[in-house]
Scaffold this motif. Structure first.
Motif, short mmCIF file in Angstrom:
data_model
loop_
_atom_site.label_atom_id
_atom_site.label_comp_id
_atom_site.label_asym_id
_atom_site.label_seq_id
_atom_site.Cartn_x
_atom_site.Cartn_y
_atom_site.Cartn_z
N ALA A 1 0.87 -1.19 0.01
CA ALA A 1 -0.12 0.05 0.07
C ALA A 1 0.85 1.32 0.09
O ALA A 1 2.10 1.03 -0.05
CB ALA A 1 -1.04 0.01 1.10
N PRO B 1 -4.81 2.29 0.66
CA PRO B 1 -4.79 1.19 -0.24
C PRO B 1 -4.38 1.59 -1.63
O PRO B 1 -4.95 2.76 -1.94
CB PRO B 1 -6.29 0.81 -0.13
CG PRO B 1 -6.84 1.24 1.10
CD PRO B 1 -6.00 2.64 1.31
N LEU B 2 -3.68 0.83 -2.42
CA LEU B 2 -3.34 1.02 -3.66
C LEU B 2 -4.80 1.00 -4.57
O LEU B 2 -4.56 1.65 -5.73
CB LEU B 2 -2.29 0.21 -4.00
CG LEU B 2 -0.96 0.10 -3.80
CD1 LEU B 2 -0.07 -0.59 -4.50
CD2 LEU B 2 -0.39 1.69 -3.72
N THR B 3 -5.45 0.35 -3.97
CA THR B 3 -6.67 0.09 -4.85
C THR B 3 -7.68 1.67 -4.84
O THR B 3 -8.83 1.58 -5.54
CB THR B 3 -7.58 -1.08 -4.28
OG1 THR B 3 -7.70 -0.80 -2.76
CG2 THR B 3 -7.19 -2.27 -4.60
N ALA C 1 -6.79 -0.64 6.41
CA ALA C 1 -6.13 0.01 4.95
C ALA C 1 -5.61 -1.10 4.13
O ALA C 1 -5.71 -1.19 3.23
CB ALA C 1 -5.29 1.25 5.27
N PHE C 2 -4.76 -1.75 4.78
CA PHE C 2 -4.10 -2.71 4.20
C PHE C 2 -5.10 -4.12 3.96
O PHE C 2 -4.97 -4.58 2.69
CB PHE C 2 -2.80 -3.35 5.22
CG PHE C 2 -1.61 -2.90 4.90
CD1 PHE C 2 -0.77 -2.83 3.79
CD2 PHE C 2 -1.09 -2.08 6.11
CE1 PHE C 2 0.31 -2.23 3.70
CE2 PHE C 2 0.00 -1.33 6.03
CZ PHE C 2 0.97 -1.47 4.91
N SER D 1 -6.42 -2.93 0.54
CA SER D 1 -5.49 -3.11 -0.33
C SER D 1 -5.65 -4.58 -0.76
O SER D 1 -5.55 -4.69 -2.25
CB SER D 1 -4.03 -2.62 -0.11
OG SER D 1 -3.33 -2.26 -1.20
#
Length: 401
Positions: free
Chosen positions: A131, A266-268, A347-348, A351
């Motif tokens: 992330a 999150p990268l999402t 958050a992870f 992601s």
């Protein structure tokens, strides 16, 4: 319950001397101490010794392949789900009866990660995905980026002779896969009914090439210096010298201990193009049993009824704060706490939920080195992204033949 199962083992094994048996476990550094504690509990209950040996994570699989094929090595290894295909093909992993574990208590993706050709070959304890970390000394919660252009703008603002605004291990395929998948690249084509199609490679398609140009632009535009690697990135963030980095949950505790005030995105939630978000690789960590072990029944007992219980998975989380594989561990964390703030765990988890599991088929082993070479050539300007990725796919196809 444990005592009943143990008595059953004693009955089945009959003449085996329990007190002369020793279970050997290979684990990386983070898990060793708590696994030794649980091993002592197992010894008190059974009389069976547990020898937990620390092996560098990157060496466990290769050393296990050599040792197990020679009839040696550990009874249990702690490792990643993407090792499964190769180890199964070599006949080195013992299948674990799905009926022996509480399947409904584990995340589906975690079980799927250790499932190969319909059989379970490991019991998961954690999932993980990278992330975006941001240091609040540079970027407030209200300023967090939502797309690549915003990341670049913020990064340029905080890049100086002593600091970096943004860093990622650009030569590492695992860490940058979110860029590739976000643009529409992929490793192998996948159909839920038939699995992976190794003849359908998407690492040199239009999306993957776009990702290559984006990664190169971080260096061309002076956002990241040449030579940036994981250790440098990690150290700079821990020292408060990096505004944003892409890293995984394994790094969280060190950053907390270093006193860094940071948040995780999150990268999402990061768009590479309008409507297209990053999809990081999802990894699963778990416990696998050597099929050539003389102590398979004891190893199964230790894994299932001591390490993979809700309390055992919670202890994994305390020692190595990745995302717990068991859904019921969230309640234990709520009651007893843990090393990672709840919002960071959330958050992870988000992601990982929007990411893509790393293929666990043995053919995946042919992907890593060609992609590492391609990424190095791209960011160092040795080849264009088109040429580098075409070469990588050519090498992968040759290896698969």
């Amino acid at each position: 319950m444990k005592k009943v199962l143990i008595l059953g083992l004693i009955f089945m094994l009959g003449t085996v001397s329990l007190f002369s048996a020793t279970l050997t476990v290979w684990s990386s550094e983070a898990q060793v101490n708590f696994m030794r504690r649980i091993g002592q509990e197992f010894t008190r209950d059974t009389g069976i010794n547990v020898d937990v040996q620390m092996v560098t994570f990157g060496d466990i699989k290769s050393k296990f392949l050599t040792a197990a094929q020679a009839g040696e090595g550990p009874d249990i290894i702690v490792g990643a789900h993407d090792w499964v295909g190769e180890l199964v093909i070599n006949g080195l992993l013992e299948p674990i009866p799905m009926s022996a574990i509480e399947l409904d208590k584990f995340a589906d993706s975690a079980i799927q990660g250790f499932t190969y050709q319909g059989r379970l070959y490991g019991v998961p304890y954690a999932t993980e995905a990278v992330a975006l970390f941001y240091n609040r000394d540079y970027i407030s919660d209200e300023e967090v980026p939502t797309n690549i252009n915003e990341i670049k703008a913020l990064a340029k603002e905080f890049t100086t002779d002593e600091t970096v605004g943004f860093a990622v291990t650009a030569s590492d395929f695992y860490h940058v896969y979110g860029f590739i998948s976000g643009f529409g690249g992929y490793v192998f084509g996948y159909d839920p009914r038939t699995g992976y199609n190794v003849n359908n490679l998407g690492l040199n398609n239009e999306g993957a090439i776009k990702a290559g140009y984006l990664l190169k632009s971080f260096f061309d535009e002076g956002i990241m210096p040449q030579g940036m690697n994981y250790n440098i990135m990690d150290s700079m963030f821990m020292d408060g010298l990096a505004a944003m980095i892409i890293n995984g949950p394994w790094a969280v505790k060190n950053y907390l201990d270093a006193g860094i005030d940071f948040g995780v995105i999150p990268l999402t939630k990061i768009e590479v193009e309008p409507g297209k978000t990053m999809k990081p690789f999802v990894g699963v960590q778990g416990l696998m049993i050597n099929s050539r072990s003389q102590n398979k029944a004891f190893a199964m007992e230790f894994v299932i009824n001591y390490l993979a219980t809700a309390e055992g998975v919670y202890q994994f989380y305390i020692a190595d704060p990745r995302l717990p594989s068991r859904t019921d561990v969230a309640q234990i964390i709520a009651e007893q706490g843990g090393p990672v703030p709840a919002e960071i765990v959330a958050a992870f988890t988000e992601s990982a939920a929007g990411g893509e599991p790393m293929p666990n088929i043995p053919e995946m082993q042919s992907v890593w080195q060609p992609m590492a070479d391609a990424l190095n050539n791209i960011i160092n300007g040795v080849q264009t992204p088109e040429a580098a990725l075409n070469d990588a796919v050519s090498k992968i196809r040759s290896a698969l033949k």
